[in-house]
Design an enzyme around this catalytic site. Structure first.
Site, mmCIF file in Angstrom:
data_model
loop_
_atom_site.group_PDB
_atom_site.id
_atom_site.type_symbol
_atom_site.label_atom_id
_atom_site.label_comp_id
_atom_site.label_asym_id
_atom_site.label_seq_id
_atom_site.Cartn_x
_atom_site.Cartn_y
_atom_site.Cartn_z
ATOM 1 N N HIS A 187 43.225 -42.423 88.462
ATOM 2 C CA HIS A 187 44.135 -43.419 89.028
ATOM 3 C C HIS A 187 45.117 -42.818 90.031
ATOM 4 O O HIS A 187 45.732 -43.542 90.807
ATOM 5 C CB HIS A 187 44.923 -44.113 87.911
ATOM 6 C CG HIS A 187 44.059 -44.918 86.983
ATOM 7 N ND1 HIS A 187 43.329 -46.001 87.402
ATOM 8 C CD2 HIS A 187 43.787 -44.772 85.663
ATOM 9 C CE1 HIS A 187 42.649 -46.506 86.374
ATOM 10 N NE2 HIS A 187 42.902 -45.780 85.314
ATOM 11 N N ARG A 204 42.089 -35.043 85.042
ATOM 12 C CA ARG A 204 41.317 -36.206 84.608
ATOM 13 C C ARG A 204 40.356 -36.524 85.746
ATOM 14 O O ARG A 204 40.779 -36.758 86.886
ATOM 15 C CB ARG A 204 42.234 -37.410 84.323
ATOM 16 C CG ARG A 204 41.416 -38.672 84.049
ATOM 17 C CD ARG A 204 42.170 -39.722 83.262
ATOM 18 N NE ARG A 204 43.246 -40.355 83.997
ATOM 19 C CZ ARG A 204 43.956 -41.378 83.519
ATOM 20 N NH1 ARG A 204 43.712 -41.866 82.308
ATOM 21 N NH2 ARG A 204 44.924 -41.898 84.245
ATOM 22 N N GLU A 211 38.985 -45.645 74.886
ATOM 23 C CA GLU A 211 39.831 -46.703 75.441
ATOM 24 C C GLU A 211 39.110 -48.050 75.538
ATOM 25 O O GLU A 211 39.492 -48.892 76.362
ATOM 26 C CB GLU A 211 40.448 -46.272 76.782
ATOM 27 C CG GLU A 211 39.515 -45.641 77.789
ATOM 28 C CD GLU A 211 40.224 -45.160 79.058
ATOM 29 O OE1 GLU A 211 41.418 -45.402 79.256
ATOM 30 O OE2 GLU A 211 39.544 -44.533 79.881
ATOM 31 N N ASP A 216 44.177 -49.422 78.410
ATOM 32 C CA ASP A 216 42.815 -49.976 78.472
ATOM 33 C C ASP A 216 42.350 -50.453 77.098
ATOM 34 O O ASP A 216 41.718 -51.511 76.989
ATOM 35 C CB ASP A 216 41.838 -48.931 79.028
ATOM 36 C CG ASP A 216 41.848 -48.914 80.549
ATOM 37 O OD1 ASP A 216 41.866 -50.000 81.148
ATOM 38 O OD2 ASP A 216 41.859 -47.825 81.132
HETATM 39 C C1 3PY Z 1 45.196 -45.980 79.512
HETATM 40 O O1 3PY Z 1 46.219 -46.235 78.877
HETATM 41 O O2 3PY Z 1 44.221 -46.743 79.601
HETATM 42 C C2 3PY Z 1 45.113 -44.741 80.222
HETATM 43 O O3 3PY Z 1 44.093 -44.432 80.795
HETATM 44 C C3 3PY Z 1 46.329 -43.866 80.223
HETATM 45 O O4 3PY Z 1 46.279 -42.913 81.177
HETATM 46 MG MG MG Z 2 42.623 -45.911 80.940
#
Ligand code: 3PY
Ligand code: MG
Length: 261
Positions: free
Chosen positions: A52, A77, A153, A179
């Protein structure tokens, strides 16, 4: 004297072996100087966010140079579970990879394979910068030093958690609470109190801790970090440089406007 140092390679592994929680921050501004500031501020690990954040592969190299100016360990990441991208970040010198959206054991296997040389994986050889920074021993030490952390996530990842945790070369999991909460039908919850969601967050940590994996999670601030540590997490990524800058900029502007008002 060259500044190569094979011992730097072991640092991430050693940091994770400690019993105290470990802290990091995502670098999202795409700015190497910002990485230098945060790396020199005393955090254990600096995480370059290529998912991101505004980093490209080219600027990720600048970020790695900047982080090297301090004692912090650089991790990244990756933008997705893309072996070609992951291998480049490792060749550049990232000592750990956080991979988003690992939803099945197959995804997890593909991810860790990209981080390990044969026979433990299928990483292609060519540590162009890593062998300069860490020395000629890089190849020999890489498989046991690079840390692999899969993001949990989604609902699908939750239902496949046991199988994901069974992947031997996977060193840890990293919960993306935003997420995950969205996929469970909530607004992004980050570290807000929410009994049902908090139970799930604790359940993930319990399972991962039972397997001896690193248990990582993203939080917004110190209070969020405290809560997640109590829920069983040992690697906490707190906020990101863009948010910290935005918060401080707003505070500074409000302070100045109050002065003149
Ligand atoms: C999320 O909270 O989905 C993330 O990827 C945090 O970096
Ligand atoms: Mg995420």
């Amino acid at each position: 004297m060259p500044v190569t140092d094979p011992h730097r390679m072991q640092r991430l592994k050693n940091i994770f072996a400690s019993t105290s929680p470990v802290y990091s921050i995502f670098m999202n501004t795409g700015c190497a100087f910002s990485c230098e500031i945060f790396a020199n501020a005393g955090l254990h690990i600096i995480a370059i966010d290529c998912q991101h954040g505004l980093f490209t592969e080219d600027t990720a190299i600048d970020a790695l140079h900047a982080i090297q100016s301090a004692d912090a360990v650089p991790i990244a990441r990756c933008r997705w579970n893309d072996p070609a991208h992951i291998m480049r970040l490792l060749d550049f010198g990232a000592m750990g990879i956080i991979c988003p959206m690992i939803n099945t054991a197959k995804h997890a296997q593909q991810f860790v394979d990209a981080c390990r040389y044969s026979p433990r994986g299928n990483r292609s050889f060519g540590p162009i910068r890593a062998s300069v920074v860490y020395g000629a021993e890089y190849y020999k030490m890489a498989n046991n030093s690079v840390r692999t952390i899969a993001m949990i996530e989604t609902k699908q990842a939750l239902s496949n958690l046991d199988e994901i945790l069974n992947i031997t070369e996977l060193d840890g999991i990293f919960v993306g609470p935003n997420d995950l909460s969205i996929d469970l039908g909530h607004p992004p919850l980050l570290d807000k109190d929410h009994p049902e969601f908090d139970k799930i967050i604790t359940h993930i940590a319990d399972k991962a801790n039972a397997k001896g994996k690193v248990t990582a999670i993203f939080v917004g601030d110190r209070q969020g970090a405290k809560k997640r540590i109590e829920q069983g997490y040992n690697f906490i990524i707190v906020s990101n440089d863009a948010t910290v800058l935005k918060q401080q900029a707003a505070k500074m502007a409000a302070d100045m406007n109050n002065l003149s008002g």
